[in-house]
Motif scaffolding. Structure first.
Motif, PDB file in Angstrom:
ATOM      1  N   GLU A 233       0.871  -1.273   0.067  1.00  0.00           N
ATOM      2  CA  GLU A 233      -0.012   0.172   0.088  1.00  0.00           C
ATOM      3  C   GLU A 233       0.864   1.227   0.095  1.00  0.00           C
ATOM      4  OE1 GLU A 233      -1.077   1.125   4.631  1.00  0.00           O
ATOM      5  OE2 GLU A 233      -2.487  -0.385   3.505  1.00  0.00           O
ATOM      6  N   ASN A 234       0.334   2.283  -0.456  1.00  0.00           N
ATOM      7  CA  ASN A 234       1.183   3.578  -0.570  1.00  0.00           C
ATOM      8  C   ASN A 234       1.419   4.213   0.763  1.00  0.00           C
ATOM      9  OD1 ASN A 234       1.250   3.696  -3.597  1.00  0.00           O
ATOM     10  ND2 ASN A 234      -0.766   4.444  -3.635  1.00  0.00           N
ATOM     11  N   TRP A 235       2.494   4.460   1.046  1.00  0.00           N
ATOM     12  CA  TRP A 235       2.923   4.977   2.453  1.00  0.00           C
ATOM     13  C   TRP A 235       2.032   6.272   2.887  1.00  0.00           C
ATOM     14  CZ3 TRP A 235       7.709   3.688   5.006  1.00  0.00           C
ATOM     15  CH2 TRP A 235       7.844   4.109   6.210  1.00  0.00           C
ATOM     16  N   ASP A 236       1.438   5.923   3.990  1.00  0.00           N
ATOM     17  CA  ASP A 236       0.462   6.896   4.586  1.00  0.00           C
ATOM     18  C   ASP A 236       1.274   7.348   5.860  1.00  0.00           C
ATOM     19  OD1 ASP A 236      -1.395   8.379   6.003  1.00  0.00           O
ATOM     20  OD2 ASP A 236      -3.032   6.731   6.090  1.00  0.00           O
ATOM     21  N   GLN A 237       1.536   8.686   5.900  1.00  0.00           N
ATOM     22  CA  GLN A 237       2.394   9.387   6.918  1.00  0.00           C
ATOM     23  C   GLN A 237       1.588   9.341   8.219  1.00  0.00           C
ATOM     24  OE1 GLN A 237       5.260  10.170   7.232  1.00  0.00           O
ATOM     25  NE2 GLN A 237       5.927  10.566   4.767  1.00  0.00           N
ATOM     26  N   LYS A 239      -0.302   6.986   9.317  1.00  0.00           N
ATOM     27  CA  LYS A 239      -0.552   5.498   9.747  1.00  0.00           C
ATOM     28  C   LYS A 239       0.396   5.005  10.692  1.00  0.00           C
ATOM     29  CE  LYS A 239      -1.983   0.925   8.082  1.00  0.00           C
ATOM     30  NZ  LYS A 239      -2.597   0.092   6.898  1.00  0.00           N
ATOM     31  N   TYR A 241       2.690   1.990  11.229  1.00  0.00           N
ATOM     32  CA  TYR A 241       2.959   0.558  10.745  1.00  0.00           C
ATOM     33  C   TYR A 241       3.586  -0.272  11.798  1.00  0.00           C
ATOM     34  CZ  TYR A 241       1.800   2.625   6.120  1.00  0.00           C
ATOM     35  OH  TYR A 241       1.111   3.091   5.191  1.00  0.00           O
ATOM     36  N   THR A 262       1.470  -6.283   5.916  1.00  0.00           N
ATOM     37  CA  THR A 262       1.186  -4.906   5.161  1.00  0.00           C
ATOM     38  C   THR A 262       2.715  -4.231   5.273  1.00  0.00           C
ATOM     39  OG1 THR A 262      -0.877  -4.824   5.872  1.00  0.00           O
ATOM     40  CG2 THR A 262       0.045  -2.890   5.049  1.00  0.00           C
ATOM     41  N   PRO A 264       4.344  -0.840   3.459  1.00  0.00           N
ATOM     42  CA  PRO A 264       4.284   0.337   2.804  1.00  0.00           C
ATOM     43  C   PRO A 264       5.212   0.838   1.550  1.00  0.00           C
ATOM     44  CG  PRO A 264       5.272   0.767   4.968  1.00  0.00           C
ATOM     45  CD  PRO A 264       4.861  -0.671   4.792  1.00  0.00           C
ATOM     46  N   ARG A 266       7.334   3.460  -0.585  1.00  0.00           N
ATOM     47  CA  ARG A 266       7.497   4.674  -1.122  1.00  0.00           C
ATOM     48  C   ARG A 266       9.077   4.702  -1.774  1.00  0.00           C
ATOM     49  NH1 ARG A 266       9.184   7.105   4.461  1.00  0.00           N
ATOM     50  NH2 ARG A 266       9.150   9.034   3.471  1.00  0.00           N
TER      51      ARG A 266
END
Length: 311
Positions: A233-237, A239, A241, A262, A264, A266
């Motif tokens: 999944e695209n990196w979510d600042q 979230k 991990y 999961t 991330p 980037r």
């Protein structure tokens, strides 16, 4: 549920068609095989007519002791409009009463040279595989160090490009874009590529490539048991991990659950290496070595030692 017919068995095992060609495409709906010994004795109260009927030397030896009228009656009851087929083992000669009854209602009669026990085992394994519950899932399936890794994620996240990098590193592609998954043995998930896209990989900007042609036959596999799912999944600042590996997610397909990680995505992250290491770490966990758990235990010991020092 996939469809299986007597014709599929005929082609798969190279059996001989003795009679009943009209019913060669009757559907087989169960993997159970019946040996109609008690039916030969005349007891049809609980006759499993929807199963393949396997007749061996024992059944035919008893059948030969019956009167002509009994032989005819038994075979007429054995061959019903629900019966998907009758198979003779050891190359045994089909009784004329069986041929007549089979031709009358269109029940295919096949003959094999294998022993009855071998035949029953091979047929059951084949039917269980073909009749297993089937679903399709968007993703890429790769064999990494013997571990079937299902790579999932939204479209364009880099699944196919990561699979290509893994193939270049010596691992084997099973399926790209769509994976057909069968449930076998209650908790075993086996992935296959759809026939249309077998050995093919789609790379945006490059197009469709044939992995087997480019990298050789050793770069692909026709099927593989799925043991691990890695979701990209695209990196979510915003979230948080998992940084230790103690959180354990699972992916449920049918009634089977497999571990899910999961990862991330980037710029600058080498996804192929990360997934490769994830597969190796999964193997270690199955052998009883859990690095995250070991670290947690060490940390607990340090904290407890510190508390004791205070007192």
């Amino acid at each position: 549920m996939a469809k299986v017919t007597a014709n599929d068995i005929l082609e798969k095992f190279q059996f001989e068609l003795v009679a009943g060609e009209e019913g060669i495409y009757r559907p087989i709906t169960t993997s159970d095989i019946s040996r109609p010994g008690i039916e030969m004795a005349g007891f049809f109260t609980y006759y499993p007519a929807r199963r393949l009927q396997l007749i061996g030397r024992t059944e035919l030896s008893f059948f030969k002791q019956l009167s002509d009228q009994e032989k005819k009656e038994r075979m007429l009851k054995l061959c019903t409009y629900d019966t998907p087929g009758v198979i003779l083992s050891r190359g045994l000669e089909a009784p004329k009463e069986l041929i007549e009854a089979a031709e009358e209602v269109g029940v295919p009669v096949l003959r094999s040279t294998h022993t009855t026990t071998q035949l029953s085992s091979r047929l059951t394994n084949f039917l269980e595989g073909r009749l297993a519950p089937l679903t399709a899932m968007h993703g890429v399936l790769v064999d990494i160090y013997g571990i079937g890794v299902m790579i999932t994620g939204s479209s364009g996240v880099g699944k196919s490009e990561t699979a290509l990098d893994l193939v270049r590193r010596g691992h084997r592609l099973v399926a790209d874009d769509s994976v057909e998954i069968r449930l076998q043995n209650e908790d075993t998930l086996v992935g296959h590529p759809p026939e249309l896209i077998r050995h093919l990989l789609e790379i945006r900007g490059l197009g469709i490539i044939n992995v087997m042609t480019l990298f050789g036959a050793g770069a692909v596999r026709p099927f593989k048991r799925i043991s691990l799912c890695i979701n990209l999944e695209n990196w979510d600042q915003g979230k948080a991990y998992d940084r230790l590996g103690l959180d354990e997610e699972t992916l449920k397909i049918f009634d089977a659950e497999i571990p899910k990680l999961t990862v991330p995505v980037r710029p600058g992250r080498n996804l192929a290496v990360i997934i490769e290491v994830a597969a190796m770490n999964f193997r270690l966990k199955r052998l009883g070595f859990n690095a995250a758990q070991e670290f947690s235990e060490r940390l607990t010991e340090v904290i407890q030692d510190g508390d004791r020092d205070e007192y």
